[in-house]
Design an enzyme around this catalytic site. Structure first.
Site, mmCIF file in Angstrom:
data_model
loop_
_atom_site.group_PDB
_atom_site.id
_atom_site.type_symbol
_atom_site.label_atom_id
_atom_site.label_comp_id
_atom_site.label_asym_id
_atom_site.label_seq_id
_atom_site.Cartn_x
_atom_site.Cartn_y
_atom_site.Cartn_z
ATOM 1 N N GLN A 200 36.066 35.469 43.162
ATOM 2 C CA GLN A 200 36.157 36.343 41.997
ATOM 3 C C GLN A 200 36.595 35.508 40.794
ATOM 4 O OE1 GLN A 200 35.324 39.736 41.879
ATOM 5 N NE2 GLN A 200 34.509 39.190 43.890
ATOM 6 N N LYS A 201 35.874 35.670 39.688
ATOM 7 C CA LYS A 201 36.149 34.847 38.513
ATOM 8 C C LYS A 201 37.474 35.250 37.870
ATOM 9 C CE LYS A 201 31.218 34.779 38.167
ATOM 10 N NZ LYS A 201 30.071 35.532 37.683
ATOM 11 N N VAL A 202 38.243 34.245 37.453
ATOM 12 C CA VAL A 202 39.545 34.471 36.822
ATOM 13 C C VAL A 202 39.502 34.082 35.348
ATOM 14 C CG1 VAL A 202 41.993 33.836 36.858
ATOM 15 C CG2 VAL A 202 40.745 34.114 39.011
ATOM 16 N N GLU B 145 22.697 32.797 37.974
ATOM 17 C CA GLU B 145 23.866 32.037 38.422
ATOM 18 C C GLU B 145 23.444 30.819 39.239
ATOM 19 O OE1 GLU B 145 26.944 34.260 40.279
ATOM 20 O OE2 GLU B 145 27.400 35.388 38.454
#
Length: 324
Positions: A22-24, A61
């Protein structure tokens, strides 16, 4: 892409700072990308979109191999992504508005499409986005819920906030995503954008719930992030990101004390005798308003000068008061 076969790219974003895929933190453009690779990557995405007759917004992506410099296709997200704000900031293209205009039939390059021709789309500066959440990094990022007691967000040039229910008194429930606000910072250089983000994160005040603010501060300040060398394993292999300073929250404690004393009285006054009420009227000094103004400390200052006046003040036995 529009409905007439025209497609443009808005360059790339880097989403290497991830936790459990999950991107932060997202940034644009990728700080390690050279012009030739960027051109090749974007053309690859356009070829895919042409073959699929793709319309509207979408994100292709890729996984970029830091050792070989090669990239590998992962998937297409046929929607506007959470991190679209960094692309909007560095290209000036309002992706949400463009999506609506395409649906209405506008073409790329039309003035009312808000999508410029490819040769008119360029990168301007650098941007990054942090997702402020009510998660507790010290407890395996478990989402926290309850009422927000105090909420103050950042502001200033180059700072964009995309928030929903983030305000003082808001109730955060366990039934929805823990995202409070997306913070996007822009700068002329990658380091300026990161420094501006660091300042913005430290300006936030969220009381009543746990947040990931200190964790994000540590990520933004880390040398590997600043240099652009961090990979998707950055968070898992960097334990110092979880070294937090205990916040004292002096302002909230002071306000609580004042409120408690205003309502319940000061406990230190218990047992003391109150003065007789009502209090006696103050005795006003006699003052002849027709008399010349008497000499005061300003006159002394003008006579002695700054150094002499300072010594005069030190020599006085009584307490001196000044009204500014």
């Amino acid at each position: 892409g529009d409905k007439h076969g025209n497609l443009v790219h808005l360059f790339e974003r880097d989403c290497s700072v991830q936790r459990r895929n999950q991107k932060v933190v997202e940034r644009a453009p990728a700080p390690y990308m050279d012009p030739d690779t960027r051109r090749e990557l974007c053309e690859s995405a356009l070829r895919l979109a042409r073959a699929a007759h793709y319309t509207h917004a979408g994100t292709v992506e890729y996984l970029f191999d830091v050792d070989t410099g090669k990239y590998y296709f992962i998937e297409v997200n046929p929607r506007i992504q959470v991190e679209h704000t960094v692309t909007e900031v560095v290209t000036g293209v309002d992706i949400v508005k463009a999506q609506i205009r395409v649906t209405e039939g506008a073409s790329v390059g039309d003035e009312d499409s808000f999508i410029p021709l490819q040769q008119d789309i360029s990168l301007r500066g650098h941007a990054l986005q942090c997702r402020v959440t009510t998660e507790d990094p010290e407890n395996n990022f478990t989402p926290d819920y309850g009422k927000i007691g105090v909420y103050r967000s950042a502001a200033g040039f180059g700072i964009r906030l995309d928030a929903g229910t983030a305000y003082g008194g808001a109730v955060i429930t366990p039934y929805y995503d823990s995202l409070l606000v997306k913070v996007t910072a822009w700068g002329h250089t990658p380091d300026e954008a990161a420094s501006r983000m660091d300042r913005a994160l430290r300006e936030f005040r969220v009381r009543g719930l746990s947040t990931n603010l200190q964790f994000l501060e540590n990520v933004i300040a880390h040398p590997l992030f600043r240099s652009g060398e961090c990979t998707t394993r950055f968070i898992d292999t960097t334990p110092e990101l979880f070294n937090f300073v205990k916040r004292r929250d002096r302002a909230t404690r002071l306000l609580k004390f004042l409120g408690d004393v205003a309502i319940n009285g000061n406990p230190e006054m218990k047992g003391r005798t109150l003065p007789a009420l009502p209090l006696a009227a103050p005795i006003k000094p006699t003052c002849d308003l027709t008399a010349p103004i008497p000499k005061g400390s300003r006159d002394t200052f003008k006579e002695l000068g700054a150094k002499g006046f300072a010594q005069w003040m030190k020599d006085q036995p009584q307490v001196l008061l000044t009204d500014t």
